[in-house]
Design a protein around this motif. Structure first.
Motif, mmCIF file in Angstrom:
data_model
loop_
_atom_site.group_PDB
_atom_site.id
_atom_site.type_symbol
_atom_site.label_atom_id
_atom_site.label_comp_id
_atom_site.label_asym_id
_atom_site.label_seq_id
_atom_site.Cartn_x
_atom_site.Cartn_y
_atom_site.Cartn_z
ATOM 1 N N TYR A 97 0.768 -1.124 -0.005
ATOM 2 C CA TYR A 97 0.099 0.106 -0.035
ATOM 3 C C TYR A 97 0.895 1.247 0.066
ATOM 4 C CZ TYR A 97 -4.044 -2.871 1.252
ATOM 5 O OH TYR A 97 -5.151 -4.101 1.060
ATOM 6 N N SER A 98 2.106 1.211 -0.271
ATOM 7 C CA SER A 98 3.068 2.423 -0.221
ATOM 8 C C SER A 98 2.674 3.551 -1.150
ATOM 9 C CB SER A 98 4.597 1.913 -0.650
ATOM 10 O OG SER A 98 4.928 0.991 0.399
ATOM 11 N N SER A 99 2.725 4.636 -0.475
ATOM 12 C CA SER A 99 2.603 6.103 -1.363
ATOM 13 C C SER A 99 3.482 6.818 -0.910
ATOM 14 C CB SER A 99 1.248 6.499 -0.901
ATOM 15 O OG SER A 99 1.274 7.004 0.650
ATOM 16 N N THR A 100 3.471 8.022 -1.615
ATOM 17 C CA THR A 100 4.386 8.765 -1.352
ATOM 18 C C THR A 100 4.507 9.589 0.110
ATOM 19 O OG1 THR A 100 3.034 10.648 -2.179
ATOM 20 C CG2 THR A 100 4.264 9.901 -3.705
ATOM 21 N N SER A 101 3.645 9.335 0.667
ATOM 22 C CA SER A 101 3.551 9.718 2.022
ATOM 23 C C SER A 101 3.876 8.527 3.191
ATOM 24 C CB SER A 101 2.112 10.410 2.612
ATOM 25 O OG SER A 101 0.975 9.477 2.274
ATOM 26 N N ALA A 102 3.566 7.387 2.860
ATOM 27 C CA ALA A 102 3.768 6.411 3.640
ATOM 28 C C ALA A 102 4.079 5.300 3.305
ATOM 29 C CB ALA A 102 2.748 6.275 4.595
ATOM 30 N N GLY A 103 5.107 4.047 3.512
ATOM 31 C CA GLY A 103 5.005 2.957 3.131
ATOM 32 C C GLY A 103 4.284 1.951 3.827
ATOM 33 N N ALA A 126 -8.554 4.596 6.818
ATOM 34 C CA ALA A 126 -7.227 5.238 7.383
ATOM 35 C C ALA A 126 -6.749 6.614 6.415
ATOM 36 C CB ALA A 126 -6.072 4.239 6.836
ATOM 37 N N GLU A 127 -6.878 6.495 5.372
ATOM 38 C CA GLU A 127 -6.710 7.590 4.545
ATOM 39 C C GLU A 127 -7.713 8.746 4.989
ATOM 40 O OE1 GLU A 127 -4.167 6.589 0.761
ATOM 41 O OE2 GLU A 127 -6.306 6.889 0.083
ATOM 42 N N HIS A 128 -8.919 8.486 5.239
ATOM 43 C CA HIS A 128 -10.134 9.407 5.468
ATOM 44 C C HIS A 128 -9.545 9.972 6.724
ATOM 45 C CE1 HIS A 128 -14.060 11.021 6.574
ATOM 46 N NE2 HIS A 128 -13.819 10.822 7.612
ATOM 47 N N LEU A 129 -9.289 9.312 7.658
ATOM 48 C CA LEU A 129 -8.826 9.916 9.112
ATOM 49 C C LEU A 129 -7.427 10.879 9.169
ATOM 50 C CD1 LEU A 129 -9.564 7.055 11.353
ATOM 51 C CD2 LEU A 129 -11.093 8.757 11.052
ATOM 52 N N ALA A 130 -6.490 10.272 8.233
ATOM 53 C CA ALA A 130 -5.309 11.083 8.173
ATOM 54 C C ALA A 130 -5.630 12.560 7.295
ATOM 55 C CB ALA A 130 -4.420 10.191 7.382
ATOM 56 N N SER A 131 -6.461 12.212 6.133
ATOM 57 C CA SER A 131 -6.521 13.475 5.419
ATOM 58 C C SER A 131 -7.560 14.362 5.876
ATOM 59 C CB SER A 131 -7.066 13.039 3.905
ATOM 60 O OG SER A 131 -8.398 12.375 4.066
ATOM 61 N N THR A 132 -8.328 14.257 6.620
ATOM 62 C CA THR A 132 -9.506 15.137 7.245
ATOM 63 C C THR A 132 -8.847 15.762 8.577
ATOM 64 O OG1 THR A 132 -10.650 13.249 8.235
ATOM 65 C CG2 THR A 132 -11.510 14.163 6.018
ATOM 66 N N LYS A 156 1.211 4.588 10.279
ATOM 67 C CA LYS A 156 2.500 5.221 9.346
ATOM 68 C C LYS A 156 2.375 6.526 8.893
ATOM 69 C CE LYS A 156 5.098 2.716 7.980
ATOM 70 N NZ LYS A 156 5.374 1.365 7.300
ATOM 71 N N LEU A 157 0.825 7.094 8.514
ATOM 72 C CA LEU A 157 0.457 8.305 8.003
ATOM 73 C C LEU A 157 0.455 9.513 9.099
ATOM 74 C CD1 LEU A 157 -2.419 7.154 5.894
ATOM 75 C CD2 LEU A 157 -0.172 7.929 4.956
ATOM 76 N N LEU A 197 10.030 -6.572 -1.247
ATOM 77 C CA LEU A 197 9.170 -6.102 -0.410
ATOM 78 C C LEU A 197 9.277 -4.559 0.223
ATOM 79 C CD1 LEU A 197 8.374 -9.028 1.950
ATOM 80 C CD2 LEU A 197 6.884 -8.033 0.395
ATOM 81 N N HIS A 198 10.515 -4.066 0.305
ATOM 82 C CA HIS A 198 10.752 -2.828 0.917
ATOM 83 C C HIS A 198 11.757 -2.061 -0.233
ATOM 84 C CE1 HIS A 198 9.134 -3.548 4.673
ATOM 85 N NE2 HIS A 198 9.496 -4.857 4.596
ATOM 86 N N GLY A 199 11.932 -2.309 -1.382
ATOM 87 C CA GLY A 199 12.742 -1.799 -2.159
ATOM 88 C C GLY A 199 12.441 -0.457 -2.662
ATOM 89 N N ARG A 200 11.371 0.031 -2.417
ATOM 90 C CA ARG A 200 10.877 1.344 -2.782
ATOM 91 C C ARG A 200 11.025 2.185 -1.816
ATOM 92 N NH1 ARG A 200 5.272 1.484 -5.815
ATOM 93 N NH2 ARG A 200 4.329 0.832 -3.707
ATOM 94 N N ASP A 201 11.569 3.338 -2.199
ATOM 95 C CA ASP A 201 11.729 4.487 -1.117
ATOM 96 C C ASP A 201 10.575 5.145 -0.696
ATOM 97 O OD1 ASP A 201 14.363 4.309 -1.140
ATOM 98 O OD2 ASP A 201 14.635 5.834 -2.635
ATOM 99 N N SER A 202 10.120 5.141 0.779
ATOM 100 C CA SER A 202 9.035 5.619 1.380
ATOM 101 C C SER A 202 9.435 6.213 2.686
ATOM 102 C CB SER A 202 7.875 4.765 1.335
ATOM 103 O OG SER A 202 8.329 3.620 2.369
#
Length: 312
Positions: A97-103, A126-132, A156-157, A197-202
């Protein structure tokens, strides 16, 4: 703007919805149900592959570990979101579920039934609670966490301290997912699989997360929380009255409750919402905001101002 929806009408119409396939097939320990679940998932996968080939649509990106386990890159699904059926991702061992804001990497375990799988409602909450900014630095407890997706991703967020809870059967899976996301000491995997599993920078986690057992209806140890959450926990498999009363038992005077669910007018939802109205001054259903997953059937029930003379 927050869109408030009436609780007695989900805007979709129709009478009581029959028991969903996902709920009906999720009884733990049933070989027959798991086999049927596999058959339905394969049929769905074949149908989606055929549609993608016909329409030249980009399909989900999947990596394979040396063990043969499959890893779904969730952002590839989010790019097209052509389907929202409950069983769409049941055959993936890990979902990234990694994104630019959290891995965030979550392992699934289908043999555990509903609790061992990831659901849209958890990601969306999770995204609703973090974004609002419904939560920021509070202590948060999640009921019926299953894989731990919602609570782990929220930790994480945001800078919250999150406790994810469920039955003893789910503890090993939740602990593994906490280790995958918060520990420098990773479960024993090969270096090549670790890179997949963890190769992408986040960015690193902003908050903290831990797991413990909580059985709805059991006497609470007295701990209270400013924020109580749950994702897709109102279902035919669970006791809706015990859920409502357990949520209330964890409240302090200013507590806020957020429950994400798939909109339906079945018996468990009616019982749950009815009991929540008896236990809280304010209970309302809203459309989620700020999530990249646009599943049109997911709603969030939020409850404020607990009544402390309401248990009988």
């Amino acid at each position: 703007m927050v869109c408030i929806l009436p609780l007695d009408n989900d805007g979709i119409g129709g009478n009581e919805e029959p028991l969903g396939l996902a709920d009906a097939l999720m009884a733990r320990g049933s070989y027959t149900n798991l086999r049927k679940l596999r058959e339905i998932a394969l049929a769905d996968e074949q149908e989606r592959a055929a549609a993608a080939a016909e329409d030249e649509i980009v399909v989900d990106k999947v990596d394979v570990l040396s063990t043969g386990q499959k890893v779904l890159r969730y952002d590839s699904y989010l790019l097209q979101q052509r389907y929202y059926d409950d069983l769409k991702h049941v055959d993936f061992d890990f979902i990234d579920y990694s994104s630019t804001s959290a891995g965030c990497i979550i392992q699934q375990e289908k043999s555990l039934g509903k609790g061992g799988l990831c659901w849209d409602a958890a990601f969306i909450l999770a995204e609703h609670l973090a974004s609002t900014q419904c939560v920021s630095t509070e202590s948060v407890i999640e009921l019926g966490a299953g894989t731990g997706l919602c609570g782990i991703f929220l930790a994480k967020l945001t800078k919250c301290q999150v406790e994810i809870t469920d039955l003893p059967l789910l503890m090993p899976l939740m602990q593994r997912n906490i280790a995958l996301n918060f520990s420098d000491i990773m479960p024993s995997i090969s270096e090549s699989d670790r890179k997949i599993l963890h190769g992408r920078d986040s960015p690193k986690a902003l908050g903290l997360c831990e797991a413990r057992v909580l059985d709805w209806g059991d006497r609470n140890d007295g701990r209270k929380y400013p924020v109580i959450i749950g994702a897709d926990v109102v279902a035919s498999l669970y006791d809706p009255i015990k859920l409502a009363e357990t949520l209330h038992s964890l409240c302090q005077e200013d507590s806020k409750v957020y429950i994400s669910y798939k909109s339906r007018l079945d018996g468990p939802h009616e019982l749950f919402e009815g009991r929540m109205r008896e236990l809280f001054e304010t209970v309302e259903s809203i459309l989620p905001q700020g999530s990249r997953n646009k599943n049109p059937s997911v709603r969030i029930l939020q409850a404020f101002k607990p009544k402390f003379n309401s248990l009988r």
